[in-house]
Design an enzyme around this catalytic site. Sequence first.
Site, short mmCIF file in Angstrom:
data_model
loop_
_atom_site.label_atom_id
_atom_site.label_comp_id
_atom_site.label_asym_id
_atom_site.label_seq_id
_atom_site.Cartn_x
_atom_site.Cartn_y
_atom_site.Cartn_z
N ALA A 9 0.82 -1.24 0.00
CA ALA A 9 0.00 0.00 0.00
C ALA A 9 0.84 1.27 0.00
O ALA A 9 0.29 2.37 0.04
CB ALA A 9 -0.91 -0.01 1.23
N TYR A 148 5.92 -12.29 -15.45
CA TYR A 148 4.82 -11.46 -14.93
C TYR A 148 3.47 -11.96 -15.47
O TYR A 148 2.50 -12.10 -14.71
CB TYR A 148 5.09 -10.01 -15.36
CG TYR A 148 4.13 -8.98 -14.83
CD1 TYR A 148 4.26 -8.49 -13.52
CD2 TYR A 148 3.12 -8.47 -15.63
CE1 TYR A 148 3.40 -7.52 -13.05
CE2 TYR A 148 2.24 -7.50 -15.15
CZ TYR A 148 2.39 -7.03 -13.86
OH TYR A 148 1.52 -6.07 -13.39
#
Length: 240
Positions: A9, A148
């Site tokens: 975050a 990814y």
Amino acid sequence: MKVAIVTGASRGIGSAIAKALSENGYNLVLNYRASREELEALAATLSTEVVLVQGDVGSFEESEAIINAAKTHFGRIDLLVNNAGIARDNLIMRMSEDDFDAVSTTNLKGTFNCTKHVSRTMVKQRFGRIINISSVVGIFGNAGQSNYAASKAGIIGFTKAVAKELAPRNITVNAIAPGFIETQMTDAISEEAKSASVGRIPLARFGKPEDIAKAVVFLASEDANYITGQVIQIDGGMTL
Ligand code: NAP
């Protein structure tokens, strides 16, 4: 008051999600791996209660500690947002084993770790919301991002399987697949490649972290009670 955990975050999409959830009344457990100062600066601007927890989501034990912090501090967990993620791009011929492992461990295993640890509490509550941040690259692939893309595709399969498992306990599990969003992750792309990418986006711009945060707030809300196992693409129409 509702309680949410957001991993990764400290900046970018995770930081925008934390801000939007706080504005919508959630108390928060915010996780970071290294960037404590950035996260402290964010926390100081939020009006609901916030607990900061250091931890690498790729570690089974550390992710358990992140989830336990929410239980201990707030006594319940309504929402988990599996946002923490990294990219280490290279063509397959040049990609090292370490680059493949690091991306899989943070992105896919990190999502498993936090979801597994939160599931016990949510099952007991007979309520929960889990939102996994995947990527359009996990659906369509992208040259130079096999590690990814594989991790983000894995998150989509994981989301659908866990959605089926947890639905009988009133827990929904959804994924968001962003396209290009303006964050530190996309800062690494050259200006030339960025303008070529914008040319492929019908809305003719990169998205903003807030564009993803708004969808998280919706999926976590009662308005989304009957939505589970879905992948919402937020990419300005790039993949149409
Ligand atoms: P970002 O700006 O690079 O931020 C990534 C965040 O994840 C940072 O707060 C970082 O914190 C944290 N993090 C990384 N590894 C971690 C770990 N092992 N444990 C805990 N936290 C960790 O990236 P972003 O663009 O906001 O991306 C957020 C998510 O959206 C990622 O899952 C990414 O794959 C996904 N996404 C982004 C885009 C895009 O265009 N930006 C597109 C599709 C999907 P530290 O600095 O403390 O490590």
